[in-house]
Design a protein around this motif. Sequence first.
Motif, PDB file in Angstrom:
ATOM      1  N   THR A 180       0.834  -1.204   0.000  1.00 54.19           N
ATOM      2  CA  THR A 180       0.000   0.000   0.000  1.00 54.19           C
ATOM      3  C   THR A 180       0.865   1.250   0.000  1.00 54.19           C
ATOM      4  N   ALA A 181       1.899   1.251   0.833  1.00 48.57           N
ATOM      5  CA  ALA A 181       2.798   2.415   0.900  1.00 48.57           C
ATOM      6  C   ALA A 181       3.477   2.659  -0.442  1.00 48.57           C
ATOM      7  N   VAL A 182       3.925   1.589  -1.104  1.00 51.66           N
ATOM      8  CA  VAL A 182       4.568   1.730  -2.421  1.00 51.66           C
ATOM      9  C   VAL A 182       3.587   2.319  -3.430  1.00 51.66           C
ATOM     10  N   ALA A 183       2.351   1.818  -3.438  1.00 48.79           N
ATOM     11  CA  ALA A 183       1.338   2.323  -4.368  1.00 48.79           C
ATOM     12  C   ALA A 183       1.036   3.795  -4.110  1.00 48.79           C
ATOM     13  N   VAL A 184       0.981   4.177  -2.833  1.00 46.89           N
ATOM     14  CA  VAL A 184       0.713   5.570  -2.482  1.00 46.89           C
ATOM     15  C   VAL A 184       1.841   6.469  -2.973  1.00 46.89           C
ATOM     16  N   VAL A 185       3.089   6.061  -2.733  1.00 46.90           N
ATOM     17  CA  VAL A 185       4.230   6.872  -3.161  1.00 46.90           C
ATOM     18  C   VAL A 185       4.248   7.010  -4.680  1.00 46.90           C
ATOM     19  N   LEU A 186       4.001   5.907  -5.405  1.00 42.84           N
ATOM     20  CA  LEU A 186       3.980   5.966  -6.868  1.00 42.84           C
ATOM     21  C   LEU A 186       2.875   6.890  -7.379  1.00 42.84           C
ATOM     22  N   SER A 187       1.719   6.834  -6.719  1.00 48.62           N
ATOM     23  CA  SER A 187       0.616   7.701  -7.153  1.00 48.62           C
ATOM     24  C   SER A 187       0.932   9.164  -6.910  1.00 48.62           C
ATOM     25  N   LEU A 188       1.644   9.458  -5.809  1.00 44.87           N
ATOM     26  CA  LEU A 188       1.999  10.847  -5.514  1.00 44.87           C
ATOM     27  C   LEU A 188       3.136  11.343  -6.407  1.00 44.87           C
ATOM     28  N   LEU A 189       4.121  10.476  -6.651  1.00 47.94           N
ATOM     29  CA  LEU A 189       5.282  10.893  -7.442  1.00 47.94           C
ATOM     30  C   LEU A 189       4.939  11.079  -8.915  1.00 47.94           C
ATOM     31  N   PHE A 190       4.189  10.129  -9.464  1.00 49.19           N
ATOM     32  CA  PHE A 190       3.964  10.109 -10.906  1.00 49.19           C
ATOM     33  C   PHE A 190       2.507  10.357 -11.303  1.00 49.19           C
ATOM     34  N   GLY A 191       1.653  10.604 -10.314  1.00 47.00           N
ATOM     35  CA  GLY A 191       0.258  10.870 -10.613  1.00 47.00           C
ATOM     36  C   GLY A 191      -0.477   9.692 -11.215  1.00 47.00           C
ATOM     37  N   LEU A 192      -0.014   8.471 -10.895  1.00 47.78           N
ATOM     38  CA  LEU A 192      -0.632   7.273 -11.457  1.00 47.78           C
ATOM     39  C   LEU A 192      -2.039   7.092 -10.888  1.00 47.78           C
ATOM     40  N   ARG A 193      -2.991   6.806 -11.745  1.00 49.04           N
ATOM     41  CA  ARG A 193      -4.363   6.573 -11.334  1.00 49.04           C
ATOM     42  C   ARG A 193      -4.887   5.332 -12.053  1.00 49.04           C
ATOM     43  N   GLY A 194      -5.950   4.792 -11.561  1.00 44.41           N
ATOM     44  CA  GLY A 194      -6.532   3.626 -12.201  1.00 44.41           C
ATOM     45  C   GLY A 194      -7.202   2.733 -11.190  1.00 44.41           C
ATOM     46  N   ARG A 195      -7.784   1.663 -11.678  1.00 49.97           N
ATOM     47  CA  ARG A 195      -8.562   0.754 -10.838  1.00 49.97           C
ATOM     48  C   ARG A 195      -7.723   0.161  -9.715  1.00 49.97           C
ATOM     49  N   TYR A 196      -6.445  -0.093  -9.970  1.00 53.52           N
ATOM     50  CA  TYR A 196      -5.607  -0.784  -8.995  1.00 53.52           C
ATOM     51  C   TYR A 196      -4.667   0.168  -8.246  1.00 53.52           C
ATOM     52  N   MET A 197      -4.908   1.457  -8.352  1.00 50.77           N
ATOM     53  CA  MET A 197      -4.086   2.444  -7.659  1.00 50.77           C
ATOM     54  C   MET A 197      -4.951   3.224  -6.665  1.00 50.77           C
ATOM     55  N   PRO A 198      -4.330   3.810  -5.644  1.00 48.54           N
ATOM     56  CA  PRO A 198      -5.106   4.596  -4.674  1.00 48.54           C
ATOM     57  C   PRO A 198      -5.802   5.771  -5.353  1.00 48.54           C
ATOM     58  N   PRO A 199      -6.987   6.149  -4.878  1.00 50.10           N
ATOM     59  CA  PRO A 199      -7.713   7.273  -5.486  1.00 50.10           C
ATOM     60  C   PRO A 199      -7.100   8.603  -5.092  1.00 50.10           C
ATOM     61  N   SER A 200      -7.393   9.631  -5.870  1.00 47.00           N
ATOM     62  CA  SER A 200      -6.959  10.976  -5.498  1.00 47.00           C
ATOM     63  C   SER A 200      -7.828  11.483  -4.352  1.00 47.00           C
ATOM     64  N   THR A 201      -7.234  12.272  -3.482  1.00 42.18           N
ATOM     65  CA  THR A 201      -7.961  12.738  -2.298  1.00 42.18           C
ATOM     66  C   THR A 201      -8.843  13.933  -2.648  1.00 42.18           C
ATOM     67  N   ARG A 202      -9.875  14.132  -1.829  1.00 38.96           N
ATOM     68  CA  ARG A 202     -10.787  15.253  -2.015  1.00 38.96           C
ATOM     69  C   ARG A 202     -10.421  16.379  -1.049  1.00 38.96           C
ATOM     70  N   PRO A 203     -10.765  17.636  -1.406  1.00 31.97           N
ATOM     71  CA  PRO A 203     -10.515  18.746  -0.479  1.00 31.97           C
ATOM     72  C   PRO A 203     -11.307  18.561   0.812  1.00 31.97           C
ATOM     73  N   VAL A 204     -10.732  19.003   1.904  1.00 30.30           N
ATOM     74  CA  VAL A 204     -11.396  18.869   3.198  1.00 30.30           C
ATOM     75  C   VAL A 204     -11.110  20.111   4.027  1.00 30.30           C
ATOM     76  N   SER A 205     -12.063  20.482   4.845  1.00 31.55           N
ATOM     77  CA  SER A 205     -11.907  21.609   5.761  1.00 31.55           C
ATOM     78  C   SER A 205     -11.907  21.079   7.187  1.00 31.55           C
ATOM     79  N   ILE A 206     -10.911  21.476   7.960  1.00 31.78           N
ATOM     80  CA  ILE A 206     -10.773  21.030   9.351  1.00 31.78           C
ATOM     81  C   ILE A 206     -10.789  22.256  10.246  1.00 31.78           C
ATOM     82  N   SER A 207     -11.765  22.318  11.137  1.00 33.11           N
ATOM     83  CA  SER A 207     -11.883  23.461  12.036  1.00 33.11           C
ATOM     84  C   SER A 207     -11.635  23.014  13.466  1.00 33.11           C
ATOM     85  N   LEU A 208     -10.727  23.726  14.151  1.00 35.19           N
ATOM     86  CA  LEU A 208     -10.520  23.523  15.577  1.00 35.19           C
ATOM     87  C   LEU A 208     -11.187  24.689  16.281  1.00 35.19           C
ATOM     88  N   ILE A 209     -12.236  24.381  17.014  1.00 36.73           N
ATOM     89  CA  ILE A 209     -12.982  25.445  17.674  1.00 36.73           C
ATOM     90  C   ILE A 209     -12.024  26.278  18.527  1.00 36.73           C
TER      91      ILE A 209
END
Length: 324
Positions: A180-209
């Motif tokens: 999993t770690a190897v797949a994540v690094v490859l997806s981040l380094l080379f932008g690899l996408r596909g059925r067998y690769m980790p998905p791209s992340t969505r924007p998120v907002s985090i609020s600390l009161i």
Amino acid sequence: MIRVALLSNPKSTGNRQTLPRVRSYCASHPDIFHYEVEHVDQIGRALQTIARVEPTVIVINGGDGTVQAALTELYQGEHFKGRVPPIAVLPNGKTNLIALDLGIHGDPIKALERIVEIAKAGVEDHVVARELIALTDGQVGSRPVLGMFLGGAGLADYILYCRNQIYPLGLSNGFSHFLTAVAVVLSLLFGLRGRYMPPSTRPVSISLIRDGQLVGRFAVLIVTTLEKLLLGARPGDDRSGAGNMKLMAVDQSVPALFRFLFASLFRRFGGRRIQGIHMEQGDTIRIEGDRSSVILDGELFEASEGHPIVLRSTAPVPFLRLAA
């Protein structure tokens, strides 16, 4: 006298091999009360029965979902009338973070033997207080789900990728995590996408009161009340008193991810800021996004537009740590 009450889920993955040994051990130790459940819906009744035998220690033996359901019921069920015995968790699930935080690792039978020894000798020197994370949708009256470790943003996506794509291959946990770690690094380094690769992340907002807001795409989002974190990171050490939940967010970029890995491996987290790594503490955290997933102790939850995930820390709960 019942020293230890053991709550087991036979259907958890780890118990498929170890439960026969656990049953044999309990059969030869009359001071252990062993209760088995096959579904989380049975945990409330199980703890109601366990409360009647007044154990010195409660031990949870199951996967992440079993642990989470048991913690939720222990905190909210009032079966022990506000006097919950110290809780221990056998190393059984895929991650075992709670067990590791309490110094419980290795063979579950050896860990159980040590817990029984402590229960007989006196638990006072081994009891530690830990807050829980209460997760709700922010609506008044909604019943919270409780746990101790939450992964979100890219981390949740990577956990789901490992669970759905890698674990079915039947490999060991360690090798599955490595792939999993190897797949994540490859997806981040080379932008690899596909059925067998980790998905791209969505924007998120985090609020600390009271402490502002983080907005962006994060490769790692962790919220925890555990003392120990993955790779030895301890976010928020320099902010004592700011809140009981520790938050760490790592920007989704290769430089930030490598800084995080380097700082974790060499214990370089501390008072200084690291570019791309956000470390905070708080008692209320709000996570918003469009279909942004979070995983609390192995169970999946999802934030959506207009329906945020709200995290609050609870009052302290007693746990049993093996090392005094």
